[in-house]
Write a protein that holds these residues in place. Structure first.
Motif, mmCIF file in Angstrom:
data_model
loop_
_atom_site.group_PDB
_atom_site.id
_atom_site.type_symbol
_atom_site.label_atom_id
_atom_site.label_comp_id
_atom_site.label_asym_id
_atom_site.label_seq_id
_atom_site.Cartn_x
_atom_site.Cartn_y
_atom_site.Cartn_z
ATOM 1 N N MET A 98 6.823 0.058 6.751
ATOM 2 C CA MET A 98 7.141 1.352 6.158
ATOM 3 C C MET A 98 7.999 1.179 4.912
ATOM 4 O O MET A 98 8.670 0.165 4.746
ATOM 5 N N VAL A 99 7.960 2.203 4.076
ATOM 6 C CA VAL A 99 8.792 2.251 2.875
ATOM 7 C C VAL A 99 9.592 3.546 2.900
ATOM 8 O O VAL A 99 9.024 4.631 3.091
ATOM 9 N N GLY A 100 10.905 3.445 2.739
ATOM 10 C CA GLY A 100 11.760 4.620 2.700
ATOM 11 C C GLY A 100 12.222 4.915 1.294
ATOM 12 O O GLY A 100 12.535 3.989 0.521
ATOM 13 N N TYR A 101 12.258 6.201 0.935
ATOM 14 C CA TYR A 101 12.647 6.631 -0.405
ATOM 15 C C TYR A 101 13.969 7.403 -0.368
ATOM 16 O O TYR A 101 14.427 7.826 0.696
ATOM 17 N N VAL A 102 14.567 7.579 -1.539
ATOM 18 C CA VAL A 102 15.906 8.172 -1.642
ATOM 19 C C VAL A 102 15.951 9.632 -1.216
ATOM 20 O O VAL A 102 17.034 10.162 -0.966
ATOM 21 N N ASP A 103 14.797 10.293 -1.122
ATOM 22 C CA ASP A 103 14.789 11.693 -0.675
ATOM 23 C C ASP A 103 14.670 11.808 0.841
ATOM 24 O O ASP A 103 14.542 12.914 1.374
ATOM 25 N N GLY A 104 14.716 10.679 1.542
ATOM 26 C CA GLY A 104 14.620 10.695 2.997
ATOM 27 C C GLY A 104 13.217 10.513 3.521
ATOM 28 O O GLY A 104 13.023 10.352 4.739
ATOM 29 N N GLN B 62 0.817 -1.212 0.000
ATOM 30 C CA GLN B 62 0.000 0.000 0.000
ATOM 31 C C GLN B 62 0.856 1.269 0.000
ATOM 32 O O GLN B 62 0.430 2.310 -0.517
ATOM 33 N N CYS B 63 2.049 1.193 0.578
ATOM 34 C CA CYS B 63 2.915 2.372 0.666
ATOM 35 C C CYS B 63 3.778 2.585 -0.572
ATOM 36 O O CYS B 63 4.285 3.692 -0.790
ATOM 37 N N LEU B 64 3.950 1.545 -1.361
ATOM 38 C CA LEU B 64 4.800 1.654 -2.541
ATOM 39 C C LEU B 64 4.139 2.502 -3.621
ATOM 40 O O LEU B 64 3.006 2.229 -4.016
ATOM 41 N N ASP B 65 4.857 3.496 -4.089
ATOM 42 C CA ASP B 65 4.405 4.297 -5.224
ATOM 43 C C ASP B 65 4.932 3.618 -6.480
ATOM 44 O O ASP B 65 6.130 3.618 -6.751
#
Length: 396
Positions: A255-261, A164-167
Motif C-alpha cells: 500500500m501507499v499512504g498519502y498526506v491527506d490520509g 502501481q499505486c504511486l501517483d
C-alpha cells in the motif's frame, strides 16, 4: 490474450530456468509468444536440459550457462538449432549486452549483479527480480539505470504493488510505503517453538509456491528486510517512511499512504505472473490467464504489527538503512551464509539472525561502494565472517 505491439519486444531473460524465469516464459507464451516477443538470450546455470528446451521452444538467439563446465553439454543439447551458445561470466556479459529492449533480471545472488548492471548501462529497460542489485549495490545500480536512460520496473509482488499505486504526479504528497508480509509459517509461534524449527517446516509457505531460499527467507522475514532496503532505493523514501504490516492472506500486496490520509492498495490472488506480466507489458496492461479475486469468498482481511523480537530481521534492515554504505551488502552476504549453515543443520532457525547481526556489527565501519568490486569484496568478507561465527556456534 495477445499483447498488441507494432513489432515484437526484444527480451533477454537472465535466469530463465528458475521460478521467476519459468513464469516469465509462461507469461511470454500467454502474451503471444514469438508474435509478441523476440527472445534475444536465455541464461541458466545447471539445468541444461530445461535451458535447451526453452531456447528451442522460444527461438532464442543465444543460450548461456553460467557454469563453464556445462558449456559442452549445452552445445550438444542445442546442436543443429542455430542457437548460439556461451558460458561463464563472459557469456552472461554477452547476453546482457545484446540489443534487447527489455531484460528480466532474475539471476539469484551476486552473480546477477554484473550482467544486470551491464544491461542497465547500455539503456535496457530492466524488469528487476534480483534483490542484490538494490540491497547490495543500490546507489551503483540506480546510477547505472540513470546513465543508461532505461526504465526500472520492479517484479517483486510488493514493489510492483507500490509502483502501481504511486501517483507519479503526486510524489510530493507521498507520506509512507506499507509493505505487507504474510508472516510465514511461524507467524503465530513463540520463540521457544521457533527454536526447534526444521528445514522442512521452514520451507512450507502458507500462500506462495516458491523455491527453498525464498521460502526460508519468508519464514525468517529476511525477505521482508531486503524488501525494505529495496523500497528505499526504488522509491526514494526515507527509512522512517517504510512500514511493514503482517497480512496473512497475502491478498493486499502492498500500500501507499498519502498526506491527506488516503491509502491506496493493490490487491490480487498470490501469483507472481501478475507482476511479471505488468512489467513486460508496461505501460499498458495485457490480459493474463490467472485466477481472479473473488471478494465474496474472501470474507475477511487480517492485519497485525510484526513482532521484531521473534523476527529480528526487520530490525536489522533498519540498522542497515541507518548505517548506509555497504551494510546492505554485508547483511545480504551474511544472511546467505547463515542460510547455508541452517540448511546444512549446523545452526538452528533462530541462530540465523544472530549470525547476521554479529557480522553486521563487525563490519559496521565499511564505507560506500565506488565500483562493483567493492560490493563483491564486502559480500565475500561478510560470508567469511559469518562462516567463522557459525563455526564458533557449532563448537560451543
Amino acid at each position: 490474450m495477445i499483447m498488441r505491439t507494432e513489432v515484437p519486444r526484444r527480451l533477454t531473460i537472465l535466469g530463465s530456468t528458475g521460478s521467476i524465469g519459468t513464469n516469465t516464459l509462461d507469461v511470454v507464451r500467454q502474451l503471444g509468444g514469438r508474435d509478441a516477443f523476440e527472445i534475444m538470450a536465455l541464461t541458466g546455470n545447471g539445468n541444461i536440459e530445461l535451458l535447451a528446451e526453452q531456447a528451442r521452444k522460444f527461438g532464442a538467439r543465444l543460450a548461456v550457462t553460467a557454469d563453464e563446465n556445462r558449456y559442452a553439454a549445452l552445445k550438444d543439447a542445442l546442436s543443429g538449432s542455430g542457437i548460439a551458445v556461451a558460458a561463464g561470466v563472459s557469456g552472461l556479459d554477452e547476453a546482457a549486452g545484446l540489443d534487447a529492449d527489455w531484460v528480466m533480471a532474475a539471476i539469484v545472488g551476486t552473480a546477477g549483479l554484473a550482467p544486470t548492471l551491464r544491461a542497465a548501462r547500455r539503456g535496457a529497460n530492466i524488469a528487476l527480480a534480483n534483490k542484490e542489485c538494490l540491497v547490495s549495490a543500490g546507489e551503483l545500480f540506480l546510477d547505472a539505470v540513470s546513465s543508461g536512460g532505461g526504465l526500472l520496473i520492479p517484479v517483486d509482488s510488493e514493489h510492483s504493488a507500490i509502483f502501481q499505486c504511486l501517483d507519479k504526479s503526486q510524489r510530493h504528497a507521498l507520506e509512507r510505503i506499507i509493505l505487507t508480509a504474510s508472516g510465514g509459517p511461524f507467524r503465530a509461534c513463540t520463540r521457544e517453538e521457533m527454536a526447534g524449527v526444521t528445514l522442512q517446516a521452514a520451507r512450507s509457505h502458507p500462500n506462495w509456491s516458491m523455491g527453498l531460499k525464498i521460502s526460508v527467507g519468508s519464514a525468517t522475514m529476511f525477505n521482508k528486510a531486503f524488501e525494505m532496503i529495496e523500497a528505499k532505493h526504488l522509491f526514494g523514501v526515507r527509512p522512517d517512511q517504510i512500514e511493514v504490516v503482517v497480512h496473512p492472506q497475502s491478498v493486499i500486496h502492498s500500500m501507499v499512504g498519502y498526506v491527506d490520509g488516503s491509502v491506496i492498495a493493490q490487491l490480487g490472488v498470490p501469483d507472481m505472473r501478475t507482476a511479471i506480466g505488468y512489467a513486460l507489458s508496461y505501460p499498458v496492461r495485457s490480459a493474463l490467464d490467472v485466477e481472479r479475486l473473488d471478494f465474496a469468498k474472501l470474507a475477511r482481511l487480517d492485519f497485525e504489527a510484526p513482532d521484531e523480537t521473534r523476527f529480528p530481521a526487520l530490525r536489522l534492515a533498519r540498522t542497515a538503512l541507518e548505517r548506509g554504505g555497504l551494510q546492505g551488502a554485508v547483511l545480504n552476504g551474511a544472511e546467505e551464509a547463515a542460510f547455508a549453515a541452517f540448511v546444512a543443520e549446523r545452526i538452528g532457525f533462530l541462530d540465523m539472525a544472530d549470525v547476521v547481526e554479529a557480522v553486521m556489527d563487525q563490519l559496521a565501519g565499511l564505507g560506500s561502494a565506488g565500483e562493483i568490486a567493492d560490493v563483491v569484496q564486502a559480500d565475500a568478507e561478510a560470508r567469511r565472517r559469518a562462516r567463522d561465527v557459525v563455526s564458533k556456534m557449532a563448537a560451543a
